[in-house]
Structures are given as structure tokens and as C-alpha cells.
Design a protein around this motif. Structure first.
Motif, short mmCIF file in Angstrom:
data_model
loop_
_atom_site.label_atom_id
_atom_site.label_comp_id
_atom_site.label_asym_id
_atom_site.label_seq_id
_atom_site.Cartn_x
_atom_site.Cartn_y
_atom_site.Cartn_z
N ALA A 48 11.77 -0.84 4.01
CA ALA A 48 12.47 -2.11 4.14
C ALA A 48 11.93 -2.92 5.31
N ARG A 49 11.59 -2.24 6.40
CA ARG A 49 11.12 -2.95 7.59
C ARG A 49 9.73 -3.54 7.39
N TRP A 50 8.87 -2.85 6.65
CA TRP A 50 7.47 -3.24 6.58
C TRP A 50 7.06 -3.97 5.31
N SER A 51 7.74 -3.75 4.21
CA SER A 51 7.23 -4.23 2.93
C SER A 51 7.02 -5.74 2.89
N GLY A 52 7.86 -6.48 3.55
CA GLY A 52 7.73 -7.93 3.57
C GLY A 52 6.53 -8.43 4.35
N HIS A 53 5.89 -7.52 5.11
CA HIS A 53 4.74 -7.91 5.94
C HIS A 53 3.41 -7.47 5.34
N LEU A 54 3.44 -6.81 4.18
CA LEU A 54 2.23 -6.14 3.68
C LEU A 54 1.54 -6.87 2.54
N CYS A 55 1.62 -8.20 2.55
CA CYS A 55 0.88 -8.96 1.54
C CYS A 55 -0.62 -8.74 1.67
N GLY A 56 -1.10 -8.64 2.92
CA GLY A 56 -2.53 -8.42 3.13
C GLY A 56 -2.98 -7.07 2.61
N MET A 57 -2.19 -6.03 2.87
CA MET A 57 -2.55 -4.70 2.37
C MET A 57 -2.48 -4.66 0.84
N THR A 58 -1.57 -5.43 0.27
CA THR A 58 -1.50 -5.49 -1.19
C THR A 58 -2.74 -6.17 -1.75
N CYS A 59 -3.18 -7.24 -1.10
CA CYS A 59 -4.43 -7.89 -1.52
C CYS A 59 -5.60 -6.91 -1.44
N LEU A 60 -5.64 -6.13 -0.37
CA LEU A 60 -6.71 -5.14 -0.23
C LEU A 60 -6.63 -4.09 -1.33
N ARG A 61 -5.44 -3.62 -1.64
CA ARG A 61 -5.27 -2.64 -2.73
C ARG A 61 -5.80 -3.20 -4.04
N MET A 62 -5.49 -4.46 -4.31
CA MET A 62 -5.99 -5.08 -5.55
C MET A 62 -7.50 -5.16 -5.54
N ALA A 63 -8.07 -5.55 -4.40
CA ALA A 63 -9.52 -5.67 -4.31
C ALA A 63 -10.21 -4.32 -4.45
N LEU A 64 -9.57 -3.25 -3.97
CA LEU A 64 -10.16 -1.91 -4.06
C LEU A 64 -10.12 -1.37 -5.48
#
Length: 207
Positions: A48-64
Motif C-alpha cells: 500500500a505504501r509503495w505501489s502508487g510510486h512504482l510507475c517507473g518500475m512498472t514501465c521497466l517490467r514492461m520493457a523487460l
């Protein structure tokens, strides 16, 4: 889900795509996401604390692509490179330069920081076969409305639109299928775009 037009996974920064709207627009506590453990978080509270901040990591996951580490595994590595700051109870991110260093050293990808980037420059990068993590306002999921601002959220641009004049992108906080994998004319995209981002090579594979 994989995008039919660009072949890149369509992922959200929240573990349950069908709950993104409730979380980001209706105030649902992310800790109530029943799939929180799929993110790799150690507890609902951490998720809950972090998920709203992880758009960048989600973009990286998609790129990987398929086989990419979990969202929180990527976050853990990014923290080691100071790509996020977590001080005095406040999370700030994503810091582009250490993020690019992390992506290069851990995932072997030629990540390039673009501090001044135009919509035309984005199209040039896409034409070179690169993908672009672009800083936009999260209001881009409602492009029919006036832009509330520019920047603060990251989306992954994967290609030009079919007519060549716009951009196709994946939005980690998209609330519907059509806002998670979206097409916009460049002029509309520009209203939300902060003029900066990070480009990654296309065809990246998780190592």
C-alpha cells in the motif's frame, strides 16, 4: 496481457488491474488488493505504501518483457542505486540518472536520460527502435479533459500510431483496457508531457 500492436506486455503498478480505478480514483486502500502478494511486496502495508510510486518500475517490467522480476524485486534493486529516496517517511522518485545506471549495470540495457525532450524527439527515438519512459501527468488517462498539469507519472511509449502522427503507450495507472494501452495524437500527448524521460532499447529481454 500483451499488446497486439506492439508486442509489449501491458502491466499495471497495482496487482489487480480491475481495481486500479477504485484505488486511484475512488480512494480504495491498496492494502485491500487481494493480489498484493503477486507484486513481490512482503506485506499489504508495504504494498500500500509503495505501489502508487512504482510507475517507473512498472514501465521497466514492461520493457523487460516476459520473465521480468517482480515489481518489488525491481524496486529493491533501484533502492540500492538510490533511484528512489525514502527519507523521513516520504518516498520521492524516480531519480533518472541512478535509475539509468541501475538498468545498465543490472539489466544490461543502454538506458539514456533525456532531460529535454520534445514530442518530435520522442517520435525520432521510436523510429530508432527505442522505447521511451516519458514523464506525464496522471490525468492522461482522461485525455478528453483539460490537462491538470505536466509530469509526475511515467508511461512507456512503444511505437507510433498506425497513422504515424501519434504515439502508442502503456500507462501503469490506466483504469481501463483502452487507457492502459492507449493511442493519442502527439498534440494531445504534449498537453500532459513534462518534456523529459528515459529511453530504453526495444526488444529488451529479462535476464
Amino acid at each position: 496481457m500483451t499488446c497486439r500492436t506492439c508486442g509489449v506486455p501491458v502491466l499495471t503498478q497495482f496487482a489487480s488491474p480491475d481495481l486500479v480505478g477504485a484505488i486511484v480514483e475512488d480512494g480504495l486502500d491498496p492494502a485491500e488488493d487481494p493480489r498484493w502478494a503477486d507484486s513481490g511486496a512482503v506485506s499489504p502495508a508495504e504494498y500500500a505504501r509503495w505501489s502508487g510510486h512504482l510507475c517507473g518500475m512498472t514501465c521497466l517490467r514492461m520493457a523487460l518483457g516476459p520473465g521480468a522480476p517482480s515489481l518489488f524485486a525491481l524496486r529493491d534493486h533501484a533502492l540500492k542505486y538510490d533511484a528512489y529516496t525514502d527519507a523521513d517517511g516520504v518516498i520521492k522518485g524516480l531519480v533518472y540518472a541512478p535509475f539509468a545506471r541501475y538498468v545498465s549495470e543490472v539489466h544490461g540495457l543502454d538506458a539514456v536520460v533525456h532531460r529535454h525532450l520534445s514530442p518530435a524527439g520522442i517520435l525520432d527515438l521510436l523510429d530508432e527502435g527505442r522505447r521511451v519512459m516519458a514523464s506525464v501527468h496522471f490525468g492522461i488517462r482522461h485525455p478528453e479533459q483539460p490537462a491538470p498539469g505536466r509530469g509526475g507519472h511515467l508511461v512507456l511509449l512503444t511505437s507510433r500510431t498506425a497513422d504515424g502522427a501519434g504515439v502508442h503507450f502503456h500507462n501503469p495507472s490506466g483504469t481501463t483496457a483502452t487507457t492502459r494501452a492507449a493511442d493519442l495524437p502527439s498534440a494531445v500527448f504534449e498537453r500532459f508531457f513534462a518534456g523529459r524521460g528515459v529511453s530504453l532499447p526495444g526488444g529488451a529481454q529479462a535476464g
